[in-house]
Design an enzyme around this catalytic site. Structure first.
Site, PDB file in Angstrom:
ATOM      1  CG  ASP A  15      -5.215  40.421  50.414  1.00 54.29           C
ATOM      2  OD1 ASP A  15      -5.108  41.564  50.870  1.00 54.29           O
ATOM      3  OD2 ASP A  15      -4.600  39.444  50.879  1.00 54.29           O
ATOM      4  CE  LYS A  70       0.366  37.409  58.438  1.00 54.36           C
ATOM      5  NZ  LYS A  70       1.129  37.760  57.259  1.00 54.36           N
ATOM      6  CG  ASP A 106      -6.928  38.654  54.610  1.00 49.34           C
ATOM      7  OD1 ASP A 106      -5.915  39.309  54.396  1.00 49.34           O
ATOM      8  OD2 ASP A 106      -6.988  37.419  54.444  1.00 49.34           O
TER       9      ASP A 106
HETATM   10  N1  GDD Z   1       3.770  44.311  44.664  1.00 55.86           N
HETATM   11  C1  GDD Z   1       3.873  43.431  45.655  1.00 55.86           C
HETATM   12  N2  GDD Z   1       5.087  42.836  45.874  1.00 55.86           N
HETATM   13  N3  GDD Z   1       2.796  43.138  46.399  1.00 55.86           N
HETATM   14  C2  GDD Z   1       2.934  42.240  47.393  1.00 55.86           C
HETATM   15  C3  GDD Z   1       4.151  41.585  47.664  1.00 55.86           C
HETATM   16  C4  GDD Z   1       5.294  41.911  46.850  1.00 55.86           C
HETATM   17  O1  GDD Z   1       6.391  41.375  46.993  1.00 55.86           O
HETATM   18  N4  GDD Z   1       3.968  40.731  48.722  1.00 55.86           N
HETATM   19  C5  GDD Z   1       2.670  40.867  49.074  1.00 55.86           C
HETATM   20  N5  GDD Z   1       2.048  41.763  48.277  1.00 55.86           N
HETATM   21  C6  GDD Z   1       0.641  42.192  48.342  1.00 55.86           C
HETATM   22  C7  GDD Z   1      -0.344  41.034  48.338  1.00 55.86           C
HETATM   23  O2  GDD Z   1      -0.750  40.753  47.018  1.00 55.86           O
HETATM   24  C8  GDD Z   1      -1.485  41.587  49.172  1.00 55.86           C
HETATM   25  O3  GDD Z   1      -2.409  42.314  48.414  1.00 55.86           O
HETATM   26  C9  GDD Z   1      -0.792  42.534  50.138  1.00 55.86           C
HETATM   27  O4  GDD Z   1       0.479  42.837  49.590  1.00 55.86           O
HETATM   28  C10 GDD Z   1      -0.604  41.935  51.542  1.00 55.86           C
HETATM   29  O5  GDD Z   1       0.131  40.732  51.432  1.00 55.86           O
HETATM   30  P1  GDD Z   1      -0.426  39.353  51.973  1.00 55.86           P
HETATM   31  O6  GDD Z   1       0.551  38.315  51.582  1.00 55.86           O
HETATM   32  O7  GDD Z   1      -1.859  39.169  51.587  1.00 55.86           O
HETATM   33  O8  GDD Z   1      -0.275  39.587  53.514  1.00 55.86           O
HETATM   34  P2  GDD Z   1      -1.166  39.045  54.696  1.00 55.86           P
HETATM   35  O9  GDD Z   1      -2.603  38.976  54.340  1.00 55.86           O
HETATM   36  O10 GDD Z   1      -0.526  37.821  55.215  1.00 55.86           O
HETATM   37  O11 GDD Z   1      -0.967  40.220  55.791  1.00 55.86           O
HETATM   38  C11 GDD Z   1      -1.156  41.584  55.446  1.00 55.86           C
HETATM   39  O12 GDD Z   1      -2.551  41.913  55.449  1.00 55.86           O
HETATM   40  C12 GDD Z   1      -3.219  41.811  56.727  1.00 55.86           C
HETATM   41  C13 GDD Z   1      -4.641  42.300  56.536  1.00 55.86           C
HETATM   42  O13 GDD Z   1      -5.269  41.595  55.551  1.00 55.86           O
HETATM   43  C14 GDD Z   1      -0.406  42.450  56.463  1.00 55.86           C
HETATM   44  O14 GDD Z   1      -0.456  43.771  55.989  1.00 55.86           O
HETATM   45  C15 GDD Z   1      -1.023  42.355  57.852  1.00 55.86           C
HETATM   46  O15 GDD Z   1      -0.379  43.240  58.756  1.00 55.86           O
HETATM   47  C16 GDD Z   1      -2.509  42.690  57.788  1.00 55.86           C
HETATM   48  O16 GDD Z   1      -3.119  42.505  59.077  1.00 55.86           O
HETATM   49 MG    MG Z   2      -3.685  39.087  52.654  1.00 53.89          MG
END
Ligand code: GDD
Ligand code: MG
Length: 342
Positions: A104, A155, A215
């Site tokens: 994403d 976070k 993001d």
């Molecule tokens: N296959 C799979 N299974 N993918 C997953 C799962 C899971 O259980 N959970 C989350 N994802 C995928 C989401 O679809 C996304 O593309 C990515 O992993 C990150 O998950 P998010 O839920 O979007 O996390 P976030 O945006 O709160 O935080 C993450 O991204 C930030 C940067 O955009 C973390 O990696 C943070 O450390 C980072 O700063």
């Molecule tokens: Mg995300």
């Protein structure tokens, strides 16, 4: 070299759009966001492992019908395993050094450069870094001048954040990283694995880059990325095919087979395929779902209409998400895995 794309999240902050669509397939300028990401992969990546679970059928179907120029494997988790668990679950497809990418993110990161720096540092893990003001929504690093990362907090509260540099969601990893991840349970890479690697190896590095980084976690950033990419392309609006536009468009993205009636104004909005916008309608900062209808004399501001929804004439909405259908079974109420602690 393989790239694992983490595309299994529910995208809860993007509902109701994600009640019907996989988050990674949400269109940005009429192309799934995951496709934009795949376009940034360097030539040395020959295989893409799509780590999926929620709405995996849609993702599988999309990649069957559309060639992305790389071999793609749909790696379907039996249940959501989190960012770490999903990476471990892709282990059988990994043959050496590999990439892991959040699906994403839209950005200007040069992955080839990052891989070069990773090799030069003899790193176990190298992650992309981007500076932000609102660090609390992200993973935040304690990074030294030479790029060595000595701390990682997912976070954090603003007062606990070690720097303004956040994890920008792209990793270059040595296969040994997989040995740190247990099999078969929900594991957050960010919370459990990264801190362990930092502590055990000291070979954890960051790669800062310039340009842009977004993001697509929320509707506001989803709309913002459209505006940004249109500005970059120097275009006023973006449109698919077979549309009948009789109103006015400003900084908007329109899918295919969309009709927009007379005297309607569509501004800073995204309208999906087969939507019908009546006459004398005003849309500003809206996303209108596929097959949805906004009837005559309606005014919508900062409002999201899910797929297959119909609004009657003279509807006025401000800052609303419209969804009148049942929620998909098993869809969680809030983000799982890495939620922002309140
Ligand atoms: N296959 C799979 N299974 N993918 C997953 C799962 C899971 O259980 N959970 C989350 N994802 C995928 C989401 O679809 C996304 O593309 C990515 O992993 C990150 O998950 P998010 O839920 O979007 O996390 P976030 O945006 O709160 O935080 C993450 O991204 C930030 C940067 O955009 C973390 O990696 C943070 O450390 C980072 O700063
Ligand atoms: Mg995300």
């Amino acid at each position: 070299m393989e790239a694992i794309i983490l595309a299994g999240g529910f995208g809860t902050r993007l509902r109701p759009l994600t009640y019907t669509k996989a988050k990674s397939l949400l269109p940005i300028l009429n192309k799934p966001m995951i496709f934009h990401l795949i376009e940034t992969l360097p030539d040395e990546v020959n295989k893409v492992v799509l780590a999926v679970n929620y709405r995996k059928d849609q993702i599988e179907k999309y990649f069957k019908e559309n060639d992305c120029g790389k071999e793609t494997i749909v790696n379907d988790e039996p249940k959501p395993l989190g960012t770490g668990g999903a990476t471990k679950f892709a282990e059988r497809h990994i043959t050496g050094r590999f990439l892991v990418l959040n699906a994403d993110v839209i950005c200007s990161l040069n992955l080839s450069e990052m891989i070069k720096i990773h090799k030069k540092n003899n790193a176990m893990a190298t992650i992309s870094l981007w500076p932000v003001e609102n660090v609390s929504e992200f993973g935040v690093v304690d990074v030294k001048e030479d790029g060595n990362i000595v701390g990682f907090v997912e976070k954090p509260k603003p007062e606990d954040a070690p720097s303004e540099f956040i994890n920008a969601g792209a990793y270059c990893l040595e296969p040994e990283v997989l040995d740190y991840i247990e099999t078969g349970r929900l594991i957050s890479m960010e919370k459990e694995i990264f801190p362990k690697i930092i502590k055990d190896t000291g070979r954890f590095f960051g790669f800062k880059f310039t340009g842009h980084w977004m993001d697509i976690g929320r509707i506001s950033s989803y709309l913002e990325v459209h505006r940004f990419l249109m500005r970059e392309k120097n275009i006023q609006n973006f449109q698919g095919e077979n549309n009948s536009i009789n109103g006015f468009l400003k900084q908007s993205c329109i899918g295919n087979n969309v009709s927009i009636g007379k005297n309607s104004n569509v501004e800073s909005s995204v309208v999906y395929d087969n939507a019908i916008i009546g006459e004398n309608v005003n849309l500003s900062g809206c996303v209108i779902g596929e097959n949805s209808k906004v009837s005559n004399f309606s005014n919508l501001k900062d409002t999201i209409l899910g797929d297959n929804e119909t609004l009657e004439e003279e509807t006025s909405l401000d800052n609303k998400a419209v969804w009148t259908q049942p929620k998909p079974e098993g869809y969680p109420d809030k983000q799982i895995g890495n939620p922002i602690e309140k």
